[in-house]
Motif scaffolding. Structure first.
Motif, PDB file in Angstrom:
ATOM      1  N   LEU A   1       0.846  -1.202   0.000  1.00 16.85           N
ATOM      2  CA  LEU A   1       0.000   0.000   0.000  1.00 16.85           C
ATOM      3  C   LEU A   1       0.878   1.247   0.000  1.00 16.85           C
ATOM      4  O   LEU A   1       1.804   1.366   0.810  1.00 16.85           O
ATOM      5  N   TYR A   2       0.580   2.175  -0.912  1.00 24.94           N
ATOM      6  CA  TYR A   2       1.283   3.456  -1.005  1.00 24.94           C
ATOM      7  C   TYR A   2       0.275   4.547  -0.698  1.00 24.94           C
ATOM      8  O   TYR A   2      -0.732   4.693  -1.408  1.00 24.94           O
ATOM      9  N   VAL A   3       0.523   5.316   0.364  1.00 27.35           N
ATOM     10  CA  VAL A   3      -0.420   6.328   0.828  1.00 27.35           C
ATOM     11  C   VAL A   3       0.186   7.716   0.652  1.00 27.35           C
ATOM     12  O   VAL A   3       1.315   7.968   1.081  1.00 27.35           O
ATOM     13  N   VAL A   4      -0.579   8.613   0.045  1.00 23.88           N
ATOM     14  CA  VAL A   4      -0.164  10.000  -0.121  1.00 23.88           C
ATOM     15  C   VAL A   4      -1.065  10.888   0.742  1.00 23.88           C
ATOM     16  O   VAL A   4      -2.291  10.715   0.759  1.00 23.88           O
ATOM     17  N   ALA A   5      -0.442  11.816   1.449  1.00 24.93           N
ATOM     18  CA  ALA A   5      -1.199  12.790   2.240  1.00 24.93           C
ATOM     19  C   ALA A   5      -0.582  14.162   2.050  1.00 24.93           C
ATOM     20  O   ALA A   5       0.640  14.300   2.050  1.00 24.93           O
ATOM     21  N   GLY A   6      -1.436  15.173   1.876  1.00 26.24           N
ATOM     22  CA  GLY A   6      -0.973  16.556   1.806  1.00 26.24           C
ATOM     23  C   GLY A   6      -1.204  17.230   3.153  1.00 26.24           C
ATOM     24  O   GLY A   6      -2.333  17.270   3.645  1.00 26.24           O
TER      25      GLY A   6
ATOM     26  N   VAL B   1       3.678  -0.869   3.837  1.00 19.90           N
ATOM     27  CA  VAL B   1       3.090   0.458   3.657  1.00 19.90           C
ATOM     28  C   VAL B   1       4.190   1.476   3.414  1.00 19.90           C
ATOM     29  O   VAL B   1       5.186   1.514   4.142  1.00 19.90           O
ATOM     30  N   VAL B   2       3.988   2.310   2.388  1.00 20.16           N
ATOM     31  CA  VAL B   2       4.826   3.482   2.158  1.00 20.16           C
ATOM     32  C   VAL B   2       3.948   4.709   2.353  1.00 20.16           C
ATOM     33  O   VAL B   2       2.878   4.806   1.750  1.00 20.16           O
ATOM     34  N   LEU B   3       4.373   5.630   3.210  1.00 16.86           N
ATOM     35  CA  LEU B   3       3.646   6.883   3.422  1.00 16.86           C
ATOM     36  C   LEU B   3       4.447   8.013   2.816  1.00 16.86           C
ATOM     37  O   LEU B   3       5.600   8.250   3.197  1.00 16.86           O
ATOM     38  N   ASN B   4       3.837   8.728   1.878  1.00 13.94           N
ATOM     39  CA  ASN B   4       4.448   9.908   1.273  1.00 13.94           C
ATOM     40  C   ASN B   4       3.686  11.123   1.795  1.00 13.94           C
ATOM     41  O   ASN B   4       2.618  11.470   1.291  1.00 13.94           O
ATOM     42  N   LEU B   5       4.220  11.741   2.840  1.00  7.54           N
ATOM     43  CA  LEU B   5       3.583  12.891   3.458  1.00  7.54           C
ATOM     44  C   LEU B   5       4.174  14.160   2.838  1.00  7.54           C
ATOM     45  O   LEU B   5       5.333  14.486   3.056  1.00  7.54           O
ATOM     46  N   VAL B   6       3.368  14.855   2.054  1.00  8.72           N
ATOM     47  CA  VAL B   6       3.825  16.039   1.336  1.00  8.72           C
ATOM     48  C   VAL B   6       3.569  17.258   2.216  1.00  8.72           C
ATOM     49  O   VAL B   6       2.426  17.694   2.376  1.00  8.72           O
ATOM     50  N   GLU B   7       4.618  17.802   2.787  1.00  5.53           N
ATOM     51  CA  GLU B   7       4.504  18.862   3.781  1.00  5.53           C
ATOM     52  C   GLU B   7       3.767  20.095   3.247  1.00  5.53           C
ATOM     53  O   GLU B   7       2.985  20.720   3.962  1.00  5.53           O
ATOM     54  N   ASP B   8       4.020  20.449   1.992  1.00  2.00           N
ATOM     55  CA  ASP B   8       3.407  21.641   1.407  1.00  2.00           C
ATOM     56  C   ASP B   8       2.339  21.281   0.380  1.00  2.00           C
ATOM     57  O   ASP B   8       2.026  22.067  -0.506  1.00  2.00           O
ATOM     58  N   GLY B   9       1.758  20.110   0.514  1.00  2.00           N
ATOM     59  CA  GLY B   9       0.738  19.650  -0.423  1.00  2.00           C
ATOM     60  C   GLY B   9      -0.672  19.924   0.070  1.00  2.00           C
ATOM     61  O   GLY B   9      -0.976  19.768   1.250  1.00  2.00           O
ATOM     62  N   GLY B  10      -1.541  20.329  -0.848  1.00  2.00           N
ATOM     63  CA  GLY B  10      -2.956  20.498  -0.545  1.00  2.00           C
ATOM     64  C   GLY B  10      -3.703  19.202  -0.792  1.00  2.00           C
ATOM     65  O   GLY B  10      -3.134  18.111  -0.704  1.00  2.00           O
ATOM     66  N   HIS B  11      -4.987  19.300  -1.119  1.00  2.00           N
ATOM     67  CA  HIS B  11      -5.780  18.099  -1.360  1.00  2.00           C
ATOM     68  C   HIS B  11      -5.245  17.366  -2.581  1.00  2.00           C
ATOM     69  O   HIS B  11      -5.041  17.949  -3.641  1.00  2.00           O
ATOM     70  N   VAL B  12      -4.990  16.080  -2.416  1.00  2.00           N
ATOM     71  CA  VAL B  12      -4.359  15.219  -3.428  1.00  2.00           C
ATOM     72  C   VAL B  12      -2.954  15.728  -3.782  1.00  2.00           C
ATOM     73  O   VAL B  12      -2.341  15.240  -4.714  1.00  2.00           O
TER      74      VAL B  12
END
Length: 357
Positions: free
Chosen positions: A297-302, A324-335
């Motif tokens: 599972l690859y999870v993206v969060a903004g 699980v891979v979590l890609n937490l985008v610090e300066d990301g908005g929705h999607v």
């Protein structure tokens, strides 16, 4: 001098939506033209349709002159512009549906001339069916497939740029309008138990001899970021999953949803009012479900997501049972559409390796 007041819904669109629109195929100048021209939300759909018609006409001109690739490109741009005219315009169903029909027709006209080409498909689902677009990478006999699950306001006509990242890496793409989405939204309401429609799609894929139904990954965007892991929890034929900023428990986010989004949910869940819609939202939960996800599972969060708080994606990443891979985008908005370069290629490379490409 009296300045005309801009509708706050249009102002919100100008501030928050440029990343999504441009990343998914709308020319920046067109987005700027529309958001600078429209003063009231009631003008939104018609103004986008006027812009879309420019590209639709260019597409037909190119086709008539024998320039099929240019025709496909113009018609695809027309489709996504029509789509963004209708995507949240639920207060005027007649105008919304007219723009939607144009979006579907433009993308359908483009499909045979795309590189690689696409095929419009009809997938049986009980008494109903789903329309989808299937594209296969050139030169690969039985490629793995990415099943693309959509959000509350997205539709298959918006997915061209998302399809490309998988096609370029040797994977086929199947994007379909499920319950409450695109061509299905008029007859089939939102289905919280999304493993049910995905089972119909997986059964249909197994009947194809031109793709590898033993190597299927699932990708979901926004509300589809709930649908995809939900399906992966119950559908053992899914081998890997990408979830883009979906809710873990929608009801926890419901009251704070932007007004246009909440209204669209009421409409597409075929609810009579907000309270009825909340009853549907309660069912949209990965609690006691996410533990069943054993595929990668690859999870993206903004972290700046104003629609679905990033903590919802964190809960998913912490609860699933497999890799699980979590890609937490610090300066990301929705999607994280405003920072798509921080997750699109990365997630595509990741799922390609999990599907053995």
């Amino acid at each position: 001098m009296i300045m005309s007041k801009i509708d706050p819904r249009v102002e919100a669109a100008r501030i928050h939506w440029s990343g999504r629109f441009v990343t998914n195929g709308v020319p920046l100048s067109v987005f700027q033209d529309v958001t600078e021209t429209v003063k009231h939300w009631d003008q939104w759909c018609s103004t986008w349709s006027e812009k879309a018609k420019i590209f639709e006409d260019l597409g037909h001109q190119a086709k008539d002159q024998g320039y099929s690739l240019s025709a496909a490109q113009h018609l695809t741009t027309a489709a996504v512009c029509y789509h963004f005219g209708k995507f949240l315009f639920v207060q005027d169903p007649e105008q919304m549906k007219k723009a939607h029909e144009r979006a579907v027709e433009c993308r359908n006209l483009a499909l045979p001339f795309l590189d690689p080409p696409g095929e419009r498909v009809n997938i049986p689902h009980g008494e109903h069916s789903f329309y989808g677009n299937l594209r296969k990478p050139a030169g690969i006999k039985k490629p793995p497939v990415i099943l693309m699950t959509l959000g509350l306001d997205s539709a298959k006509e918006e997915m061209d740029t998302n399809e490309k990242i998988f096609l370029e890496r040797g994977m086929a793409t199947l994007v379909f309008d499920g319950p409450g989405q695109g061509e299905s939204e008029y007859e089939q309401p939102i289905c919280p138990e999304y493993e049910v429609p995905v089972k119909s799609v997986m059964d249909w894929l197994e009947e194809r001899n031109d793709v590898d139904s033993d190597r299927v990954g699932i990708w979901g965007v926004s509300l589809g970021g709930y649908y995809a892991p939900r399906a992966a929890a119950f559908e053992e034929r899914i081998k890997a999953c990408i979830s883009l900023t979906g809710p873990f428990k929608l009801i926890e986010c419901f009251n704070e949803l932007p007004g246009l989004t909440k209204t669209a949910f009421i409409h597409r869940s075929h609810s009579s009012d907000e309270e009825h819609a909340k009853e549907v939202a309660v069912r949209m939960s990965l609690e006691d479900v996410a533990e069943k996800i054993t595929c990668p599972l690859y999870v993206v969060a903004g972290k700046l997501d104003r629609v679905i708080p990033y903590q919802q994606a964190l809960k998913l990443s912490q609860t699933a049972s497999g890799e699980v891979v979590l890609n937490l985008v610090e300066d990301g908005g929705h999607v994280a559409n405003n920072r798509a370069y921080k997750y699109r290629t990365q997630s595509a490379d990741w799922i390609a390796s999990r599907l053995g490409v």
